[in-house]
Design a protein around this motif. Structure first.
Motif, PDB file in Angstrom:
ATOM      1  N   GLY A   1       0.792  -1.215   0.000  1.00  0.00           N
ATOM      2  CA  GLY A   1       0.000   0.000   0.000  1.00  0.00           C
ATOM      3  C   GLY A   1       0.825   1.264   0.000  1.00  0.00           C
ATOM      4  N   LEU A   2       2.076   1.201  -0.458  1.00  0.00           N
ATOM      5  CA  LEU A   2       2.954   2.364  -0.512  1.00  0.00           C
ATOM      6  C   LEU A   2       3.004   2.931  -1.927  1.00  0.00           C
ATOM      7  CD1 LEU A   2       5.936   0.914   1.564  1.00  0.00           C
ATOM      8  CD2 LEU A   2       4.047   2.324   2.404  1.00  0.00           C
ATOM      9  N   ALA A   3       3.467   4.147  -2.054  1.00  0.00           N
ATOM     10  CA  ALA A   3       3.621   4.764  -3.370  1.00  0.00           C
ATOM     11  C   ALA A   3       4.645   3.983  -4.185  1.00  0.00           C
ATOM     12  CB  ALA A   3       4.052   6.218  -3.221  1.00  0.00           C
ATOM     13  N   ALA A   4       4.278   3.611  -5.406  1.00  0.00           N
ATOM     14  CA  ALA A   4       5.151   2.772  -6.224  1.00  0.00           C
ATOM     15  C   ALA A   4       5.352   3.351  -7.616  1.00  0.00           C
ATOM     16  CB  ALA A   4       4.569   1.363  -6.331  1.00  0.00           C
ATOM     17  N   ASP A   5       5.048   4.642  -7.797  1.00  0.00           N
ATOM     18  CA  ASP A   5       5.144   5.230  -9.127  1.00  0.00           C
ATOM     19  C   ASP A   5       6.580   5.615  -9.495  1.00  0.00           C
ATOM     20  OD1 ASP A   5       4.942   7.032  -7.045  1.00  0.00           O
ATOM     21  OD2 ASP A   5       4.195   8.662  -8.309  1.00  0.00           O
ATOM     22  N   GLN A   6       7.446   5.804  -8.505  1.00  0.00           N
ATOM     23  CA  GLN A   6       8.836   6.167  -8.761  1.00  0.00           C
ATOM     24  C   GLN A   6       9.749   4.967  -8.502  1.00  0.00           C
ATOM     25  OE1 GLN A   6       9.853   9.089 -10.038  1.00  0.00           O
ATOM     26  NE2 GLN A   6       7.701   9.713 -10.141  1.00  0.00           N
ATOM     27  N   PRO A   7      10.822   4.823  -9.286  1.00  0.00           N
ATOM     28  CA  PRO A   7      11.745   3.694  -9.047  1.00  0.00           C
ATOM     29  C   PRO A   7      12.446   3.826  -7.703  1.00  0.00           C
ATOM     30  CG  PRO A   7      12.650   5.219 -10.677  1.00  0.00           C
ATOM     31  CD  PRO A   7      11.247   5.660 -10.425  1.00  0.00           C
ATOM     32  N   MET A   8      12.800   2.687  -7.135  1.00  0.00           N
ATOM     33  CA  MET A   8      13.512   2.651  -5.857  1.00  0.00           C
ATOM     34  C   MET A   8      14.415   1.431  -5.852  1.00  0.00           C
ATOM     35  SD  MET A   8      12.009   2.287  -1.948  1.00  0.00           S
ATOM     36  CE  MET A   8      11.413   3.976  -1.843  1.00  0.00           C
ATOM     37  N   SER A   9      15.624   1.604  -5.393  1.00  0.00           N
ATOM     38  CA  SER A   9      16.550   0.485  -5.333  1.00  0.00           C
ATOM     39  C   SER A   9      16.171  -0.463  -4.201  1.00  0.00           C
ATOM     40  CB  SER A   9      17.981   0.983  -5.130  1.00  0.00           C
ATOM     41  OG  SER A   9      18.120   1.531  -3.832  1.00  0.00           O
ATOM     42  N   THR A  10      16.644  -1.690  -4.320  1.00  0.00           N
ATOM     43  CA  THR A  10      16.386  -2.670  -3.262  1.00  0.00           C
ATOM     44  C   THR A  10      17.015  -2.225  -1.951  1.00  0.00           C
ATOM     45  OG1 THR A  10      16.307  -4.455  -4.884  1.00  0.00           O
ATOM     46  CG2 THR A  10      16.711  -5.073  -2.604  1.00  0.00           C
ATOM     47  N   ALA A  11      18.205  -1.648  -2.016  1.00  0.00           N
ATOM     48  CA  ALA A  11      18.873  -1.180  -0.799  1.00  0.00           C
ATOM     49  C   ALA A  11      18.045  -0.095  -0.112  1.00  0.00           C
ATOM     50  CB  ALA A  11      20.265  -0.653  -1.130  1.00  0.00           C
ATOM     51  N   ALA A  12      17.498   0.857  -0.895  1.00  0.00           N
ATOM     52  CA  ALA A  12      16.684   1.919  -0.318  1.00  0.00           C
ATOM     53  C   ALA A  12      15.388   1.358   0.252  1.00  0.00           C
ATOM     54  CB  ALA A  12      16.389   2.983  -1.370  1.00  0.00           C
ATOM     55  N   TYR A  13      14.811   0.381  -0.444  1.00  0.00           N
ATOM     56  CA  TYR A  13      13.562  -0.235   0.030  1.00  0.00           C
ATOM     57  C   TYR A  13      13.773  -0.933   1.366  1.00  0.00           C
ATOM     58  CZ  TYR A  13       9.759  -3.664   0.203  1.00  0.00           C
ATOM     59  OH  TYR A  13       8.704  -4.447   0.605  1.00  0.00           O
ATOM     60  N   LEU A  14      14.827  -1.734   1.464  1.00  0.00           N
ATOM     61  CA  LEU A  14      15.078  -2.470   2.703  1.00  0.00           C
ATOM     62  C   LEU A  14      15.514  -1.542   3.829  1.00  0.00           C
ATOM     63  CD1 LEU A  14      16.878  -5.675   1.383  1.00  0.00           C
ATOM     64  CD2 LEU A  14      14.504  -5.432   2.137  1.00  0.00           C
ATOM     65  N   SER A  15      16.348  -0.551   3.518  1.00  0.00           N
ATOM     66  CA  SER A  15      16.766   0.380   4.569  1.00  0.00           C
ATOM     67  C   SER A  15      15.582   1.185   5.082  1.00  0.00           C
ATOM     68  CB  SER A  15      17.859   1.304   4.046  1.00  0.00           C
ATOM     69  OG  SER A  15      17.381   2.107   2.975  1.00  0.00           O
ATOM     70  N   GLY A  16      14.621   1.491   4.209  1.00  0.00           N
ATOM     71  CA  GLY A  16      13.413   2.183   4.653  1.00  0.00           C
ATOM     72  C   GLY A  16      12.596   1.329   5.602  1.00  0.00           C
ATOM     73  N   LYS A  17      12.482   0.022   5.295  1.00  0.00           N
ATOM     74  CA  LYS A  17      11.746  -0.878   6.190  1.00  0.00           C
ATOM     75  C   LYS A  17      12.446  -0.984   7.543  1.00  0.00           C
ATOM     76  CE  LYS A  17      10.062  -4.748   4.431  1.00  0.00           C
ATOM     77  NZ  LYS A  17       8.617  -4.628   4.324  1.00  0.00           N
ATOM     78  N   LEU A  18      13.765  -1.079   7.519  1.00  0.00           N
ATOM     79  CA  LEU A  18      14.506  -1.199   8.769  1.00  0.00           C
ATOM     80  C   LEU A  18      14.417   0.081   9.595  1.00  0.00           C
ATOM     81  CD1 LEU A  18      17.668  -3.034   7.419  1.00  0.00           C
ATOM     82  CD2 LEU A  18      16.106  -3.928   9.159  1.00  0.00           C
ATOM     83  N   ALA A  19      14.412   1.231   8.928  1.00  0.00           N
ATOM     84  CA  ALA A  19      14.342   2.493   9.656  1.00  0.00           C
ATOM     85  C   ALA A  19      12.959   2.710  10.261  1.00  0.00           C
ATOM     86  CB  ALA A  19      14.698   3.656   8.726  1.00  0.00           C
ATOM     87  N   ALA A  20      11.916   2.348   9.524  1.00  0.00           N
ATOM     88  CA  ALA A  20      10.556   2.599   9.993  1.00  0.00           C
ATOM     89  C   ALA A  20      10.104   1.585  11.040  1.00  0.00           C
ATOM     90  CB  ALA A  20       9.583   2.589   8.805  1.00  0.00           C
ATOM     91  N   HIS A  21      10.404   0.312  10.813  1.00  0.00           N
ATOM     92  CA  HIS A  21       9.960  -0.753  11.719  1.00  0.00           C
ATOM     93  C   HIS A  21      11.097  -1.746  11.922  1.00  0.00           C
ATOM     94  CE1 HIS A  21       6.167   0.749   9.922  1.00  0.00           C
ATOM     95  NE2 HIS A  21       5.662   0.522  11.110  1.00  0.00           N
ATOM     96  N   PRO A  22      12.119  -1.383  12.690  1.00  0.00           N
ATOM     97  CA  PRO A  22      13.279  -2.269  12.832  1.00  0.00           C
ATOM     98  C   PRO A  22      12.934  -3.638  13.415  1.00  0.00           C
ATOM     99  CG  PRO A  22      13.380  -0.430  14.376  1.00  0.00           C
ATOM    100  CD  PRO A  22      12.293  -0.119  13.411  1.00  0.00           C
ATOM    101  N   MET A  23      12.042  -3.683  14.420  1.00  0.00           N
ATOM    102  CA  MET A  23      11.698  -4.970  15.029  1.00  0.00           C
ATOM    103  C   MET A  23      10.907  -5.846  14.059  1.00  0.00           C
ATOM    104  SD  MET A  23      12.932  -5.368  18.069  1.00  0.00           S
ATOM    105  CE  MET A  23      14.419  -4.649  17.412  1.00  0.00           C
ATOM    106  N   ALA A  24       9.958  -5.234  13.354  1.00  0.00           N
ATOM    107  CA  ALA A  24       9.169  -5.996  12.383  1.00  0.00           C
ATOM    108  C   ALA A  24      10.044  -6.493  11.245  1.00  0.00           C
ATOM    109  CB  ALA A  24       8.033  -5.129  11.851  1.00  0.00           C
ATOM    110  N   ALA A  25      10.981  -5.655  10.783  1.00  0.00           N
ATOM    111  CA  ALA A  25      11.877  -6.074   9.708  1.00  0.00           C
ATOM    112  C   ALA A  25      12.798  -7.201  10.173  1.00  0.00           C
ATOM    113  CB  ALA A  25      12.694  -4.887   9.216  1.00  0.00           C
ATOM    114  N   LEU A  26      13.310  -7.083  11.404  1.00  0.00           N
ATOM    115  CA  LEU A  26      14.158  -8.131  11.956  1.00  0.00           C
ATOM    116  C   LEU A  26      13.383  -9.437  12.068  1.00  0.00           C
ATOM    117  CD1 LEU A  26      16.742  -9.151  13.332  1.00  0.00           C
ATOM    118  CD2 LEU A  26      15.858  -8.242  15.490  1.00  0.00           C
ATOM    119  N   ASP A  27      12.157  -9.369  12.541  1.00  0.00           N
ATOM    120  CA  ASP A  27      11.337 -10.568  12.687  1.00  0.00           C
ATOM    121  C   ASP A  27      11.042 -11.195  11.334  1.00  0.00           C
ATOM    122  OD1 ASP A  27       9.603 -12.317  14.420  1.00  0.00           O
ATOM    123  OD2 ASP A  27       8.058 -11.505  13.112  1.00  0.00           O
ATOM    124  N   THR A  28      10.674 -10.368  10.363  1.00  0.00           N
ATOM    125  CA  THR A  28      10.390 -10.877   9.021  1.00  0.00           C
ATOM    126  C   THR A  28      11.621 -11.540   8.420  1.00  0.00           C
ATOM    127  OG1 THR A  28       8.725  -9.156   8.649  1.00  0.00           O
ATOM    128  CG2 THR A  28       9.612 -10.262   6.707  1.00  0.00           C
TER     129      THR A  28
END
Length: 420
Positions: free
Chosen positions: A101-128
């Motif tokens: 459910g996030l904005a997907a109209d602009q390109p984003m690298s995998t590194a930026a995508y994963l770092s964004g998940k870790l920054a926003a929800h570090p515990m959820a990202a670690l668990d996943t």
């Protein structure tokens, strides 16, 4: 995996060509294969006895050059056509962002995508990531064996677990383990998004799990034969074996601790951010459900049944404020049970009049007053007005002890966020 294991055993020019060629073809098949090719090359160079270190480092370098020669034209063509040599990897972030459910109209690298998940929800990202590397790809691989005979899949799965631990004691085994877990990294953080958990994404891990299972069977037979020949005299293990065993046990305990404990911090993190989050019954709910509950049981959805007069759910609430919650539960015998009383931290919160719809589990909303909320662990206690022996509650509860006094069956408690 075969190419690098055989190269580790005997670092020859021909085997380096085979390992590098196989690695390059794997990367052309799916460019995310770089996630395990690069660690395999590094391990080949560093996990070696001193006498072979130089030869293995040279073999690792040659295999890397061969792999790069095969993959480079593809990466260069991607860079020319799109401006991104790793376009084939980065392109898919738009799919997963759309699935979240996030904005997907602009390109984003995998590194930026994963770092964004870790920054926003570090515990959820670690668990996943932890579940995606260890549990999720493993548990989907052994169910088909039950068609041959009951419990065959379960026995094979446990053999595989033991084999994965045993592989760490041998250099070739460590190479297999690095390749196995590194190959799962590209899917570890997206298996719970949209169709990211499809079986095909981790299909390549299947033969390595089976190799581990057969390896421990082979070693077990050899160990029994050796003990038989020596009159069951056991040799004292070397210091290296003792240290390796301690290391494996430490990893096993750490893994179990993460498996059992991370859900608590995931829920706490979401509640702290004012987001909706559910405490659901299931295989990892032990930190939330203590005495007064049955084990989780599949009943359309996974449920727990309250045993005795009181059953408590522990909620990690990090901020002292009022919380709205939604409880999904049903009485076990609707015609005899009408109400449940709820306590928060041993203080009365209110009571709920129960209804029953055979097509949908009951949903009840309740406010937890700020004055009764504690920062940290909060105990929500459910007290049914009537308890019923499991034997008289019908066939739905035949899995319980017939003498159990039961009250309600619970699906989840959902803590609503600030926006609600």
């Amino acid at each position: 995996a075969w190419g690098f294991v055989t190269l580790r055993q005997r670092p020859t020019f021909g085997r380096a060509l085979i390992a590098g060629g196989a690695a390059g073809l794997a990367c052309l098949t799916r460019i995310t294969a770089l996630s395990f090719v690069l660690p395999a090359v590094v391990l080949l160079a560093i996990d070696a006895p001193p006498a072979q270190r130089r030869r293995l480092a040279s073999a690792a370098g040659l295999s890397a050059v061969i792999c790069l020669a095969i993959v480079a034209p593809f990466l260069i063509s991607c860079a020319i056509a799109t401006g991104d040599p790793f376009y084939a990897i980065n392109y898919h972030t738009s799919y997963y962002r759309f699935g979240e459910g996030l904005a997907a109209d602009q390109p984003m690298s995998t590194a930026a995508y994963l770092s964004g998940k870790l920054a926003a929800h570090p515990m959820a990202a670690l668990d996943t990531g932890f579940m995606g590397l260890t549990v999720q790809p493993f548990v989907t691989k052994f169910g088909g064996f039950e068609a041959y005979a009951p419990h065959v899949g379960t026995a094979l799965a446990w053999c595989s677990v033991a084999g994965l631990a045993l592989l760490s004691f041998a250099p070739a085994g460590r190479m297999l383990l690095v390749i196995l877990f590194a190959s799962l990294v590209p899917y570890a953080f997206t298996w719970n998004v949209s169709s990211g958990g499809e079986w095909r994404f981790t299909m390549h891990a299947y033969p390595l799990y089976l190799v581990a299972a057969l390896f421990v069977m082979d070693r077990s037979v050899r160990a029994v034969g050796s003990l038989w020949r020596t009159g069951f005299r056991v040799r004292r293990p070397s210091l290296a074996v003792v240290l390796q065993t301690a290391g494996v046990l430490f990893l096993a305990v750490s893994g179990w601790t993460l498996y059992a404990g991370l859900p608590w911090f995931v829920v706490r993190e979401a509640a702290a951010r004012g987001e909706d989050v559910s405490v659901e019954t299931g295989p990892r709910d032990g930190v939330f459900f203590g005495a007064g509950w049955s084990e989780p049981h599949p009943d359309g959805v996974r449920v727990r049944v309250s045993l005795g007069e009181r059953a408590t759910v522990r909620l990690p609430l990090p901020v002292k404020r009022a919380y709205d919650i939604v409880i999904r539960l049903d009485p076990v015998v609707p015609e005899r049970q009408r109400r449940v009383t709820l306590l928060l931290n041993h203080q009365l919160v209110g009571s709920m009049t129960l209804g029953f719809d055979p097509a949908r589990m009951g949903s009840y909303r309740l406010r937890l007053p700020e004055a009764q909320v504690k920062v940290g662990t909060n105990e929500l206690t459910i007290v049914p007005d009537v308890l019923v022996p499991a034997v008289s509650a019908g066939p739905r509860f035949s899995w319980l002890d017939p003498g159990d006094a039961i009250g309600v069956r619970l699906w989840y408690v959902r803590v609503l966020g600030l926006a609600r």
